[in-house]
Design an enzyme around this catalytic site. Structure first.
Site, PDB file in Angstrom:
ATOM      1  N   CYS A 259       0.842  -1.199   0.000  1.00  0.00           N
ATOM      2  CA  CYS A 259       0.000   0.000   0.000  1.00  0.00           C
ATOM      3  C   CYS A 259       0.879   1.252   0.000  1.00  0.00           C
ATOM      4  O   CYS A 259       1.476   1.574  -1.019  1.00  0.00           O
ATOM      5  CB  CYS A 259      -0.968  -0.023   1.180  1.00  0.00           C
ATOM      6  SG  CYS A 259      -2.377   1.096   0.973  1.00  0.00           S
TER       7      CYS A 259
ATOM      8  N   HIS B 161      -3.645  -5.356   0.614  1.00  0.00           N
ATOM      9  CA  HIS B 161      -3.058  -5.728   1.900  1.00  0.00           C
ATOM     10  C   HIS B 161      -3.084  -7.249   2.109  1.00  0.00           C
ATOM     11  O   HIS B 161      -4.081  -7.792   2.593  1.00  0.00           O
ATOM     12  CB  HIS B 161      -3.825  -5.062   3.040  1.00  0.00           C
ATOM     13  CG  HIS B 161      -3.581  -3.605   3.163  1.00  0.00           C
ATOM     14  ND1 HIS B 161      -2.598  -3.076   3.975  1.00  0.00           N
ATOM     15  CD2 HIS B 161      -4.192  -2.541   2.566  1.00  0.00           C
ATOM     16  CE1 HIS B 161      -2.611  -1.759   3.877  1.00  0.00           C
ATOM     17  NE2 HIS B 161      -3.565  -1.400   3.029  1.00  0.00           N
TER      18      HIS B 161
END
Length: 352
Positions: free
Chosen positions: A166, A279
Site C-alpha cells: 500500500c 493488503h
C-alpha cells in the site's frame, strides 16, 4: 429370549453383514503398517526409509531468515494509544504475516539514529514497507535509503527481497520515478476486491507462483483481497513513465468504487521486489473492518503471499550473528491491544 433381546441382537449383527462394513474392513486390511511386518522385515523397512528420507537441507538456503519491518510514524491509532511526537509503530498483523511464512522479525525504527538503523539492516534478509499515510520528511528519506541499500545488495549478489505494501508501494513508485507527485487519486478505501491479471502476466518467478492454481482463478473472480487506499497509479501512467515501466512489470489491476482501474500488483523486472496496492496481511490478522475477507480462500491468500516472501528471504546470502539477531528481535517488545473500539489495527507495536 424376549422380543427386546432379539431386536438388540439384530442391531448388533447387522453392521457385520452390511456392504459398508465389508468395504471398510477390506480397505482397512489393505493398510500397510510396520506393526504388520515380522520383526526382521520391520527393521529392514525402517533402515530403508531412514536411508532415503530426511535429505540434507539445501546448503545454499538460509533456514533462519529474518525480515526487517520499517515502523510508521504515530501510534497507529490516531493518538489513542500514545501521543508521543516521536512514537512510531508496526501493526502486529505485519509481524504475524512474516512469522506465518517462517521468518522472525526485527523492527527497523525509522527515526532512530542512522548508524543503529543500518546495523539492524545488516541483520535481516528482507524488508517490508508497511501501509499508512506518511509520504515526506524523514520517513520518506528512510524508505529511500533502505531501498537503495537493498538494490545495492542485490547488485552485489545477495538476494534481498522487499515487499512494498500500500503506502510502501506508493513510496517506491515515487522513489523510482523520482517524482513525488506521480500518484493519482482513487476511491478504494475499505473495499474488498478481486485481482485482474494483465494479459501475458509473468507468473513464474513472481509472488503468484506460490499460489495454487485454483486460488489464482478465484483471485480473478472473487473479492478475496483487501484494498484500503486513496492513492495509486493507473496502468497508463505507469507504462508511460520510462523509469517505472523499465523497473516494474504489472501483474494485476483492480477497479475502485468509481470503476477506475489502478495497478494492484507489480513485480520488479530485475530485483526481488514486489509492490502491492492491496493488503496481503489483513485477511488472516485484522478484524477491525467488516469488509476484510476472512473466507478460507482469503486466508490462503495471506498464507501464500507470506510463504513467497520468506522463500525469497531464504535465498539471501546474509548470515547474521545469532546473538545480535536475538537482541533485536520483535520478541523484545510487547504489542498493545488497540482494537477495543472495533476499528483500526487490532494490535500494534509502539516504539518511542
Amino acid at each position: 429370549m424376549s422380543t427386546h433381546g432379539v431386536f438388540r441382537l439384530l442391531f448388533l449383527l447387522i453392521p457385520l453383514f452390511s456392504p459398508t462394513h465389508s468395504t471398510t474392513a477390506s480397505q482397512t486390511s489393505n493398510i500397510f503398517l510396520p506393526t504388520h511386518l515380522h520383526h526382521g522385515d520391520a527393521d529392514s523397512l525402517s533402515s530403508s526409509v531412514a536411508a532415503k528420507s530426511c535429505p540434507a537441507p539445501n546448503p545454499n538456503l538460509y533456514y533462519h531468515p529474518v525480515i526487517g519491518i520499517l515502523t510508521h510514524p504515530g501510534d497507529g491509532a490516531s493518538g489513542r494509544l500514545s501521543n508521543d511526537s516521536d512514537a512510531s509503530n508496526i501493526p502486529a498483523s505485519y509481524v504475524k504475516f512474516a512469522e506465518s511464512g517462517g521468518a522472525r522479525v526485527i523492527p527497523l525504527i525509522y527515526n532512530e539514529p542512522t548508524e543503529k538503523l543500518l546495523k539492524k539492516l545488516d541483520l535481516v534478509n528482507g524488508v517490508i514497507f508497511v501501509g499508512g499515510w506518511a509520504k515526506d520528511g524523514l520517513y520518506f528519506e528512510t524508505v529511500e535509503r533502505i531501498f537503495k541499500i537493498a538494490v545495492q545488495r542485490n547488485d552485489a549478489g545477495d538476494h534481498f527481497p522487499i515487499y512494498g505494501i500500500c503506502l510502501g508501494f506508493e513510496l517506491l513508485t515515487m522513489i523510482i520515478s523520482e517524482d513525488r507527485n506521480i500518484l493519482e487519486e482513487f476511491s478504494a478505501s475499505n473495499q474488498a476486491s478481486s485481482l485482474q491479471f494483465v494479459e501475458n502476466a509473468k507468473i513464474e518467478g513472481s509472488i503468484f507462483q506460490s499460489f495454487p492454481p485454483d486460488l489464482l482463478k478465484k483471485l480473478s473472480s472473487e473479492c478475496i483481497v483487501m484494498q484500503n487506499h486513496h492513492f495509486g497509479l493507473s496502468p497508463e501512467k505507469l507504462q508511460s513513465n520510462q523509469k517505472l515501466s523499465s523497473f516494474w512489470e504489472i501483474l494485476t489491476t483492480s477497479t475502485d468504487e468509481k470503476d477506475e482501474v489502478y495497478v494492484s500488483t507489480v513485480s520488479s523486472r530485475k530485483y526481488p521486489v514486489t509492490g502491492f496496492q492491496w493488503h496481503p496481511e489483513k485477511n488472516a490478522f485484522e478484524w477491525g473492518s467488516a469488509k476484510i475477507p476472512h473466507t478460507e480462500d482469503a486466508i490462503r491468500v495471506t498464507q501464500s503471499a507470506a510463504g513467497f516472501l520468506v522463500s525469497e528471504a531464504r535465498k539471501s546470502t546474509n548470515r547474521p550473528n545469532a546473538q545480535e539477531v536475538r537482541d533485536n528481535l520483535i520478541y523484545n517488545y510487547i504489542p498493545t491491544y488497540g482494537g477495543k473500539a472495533g476499528k483500526g489495527y487490532d494490535e500494534v507495536y509502539i516504539f518511542k
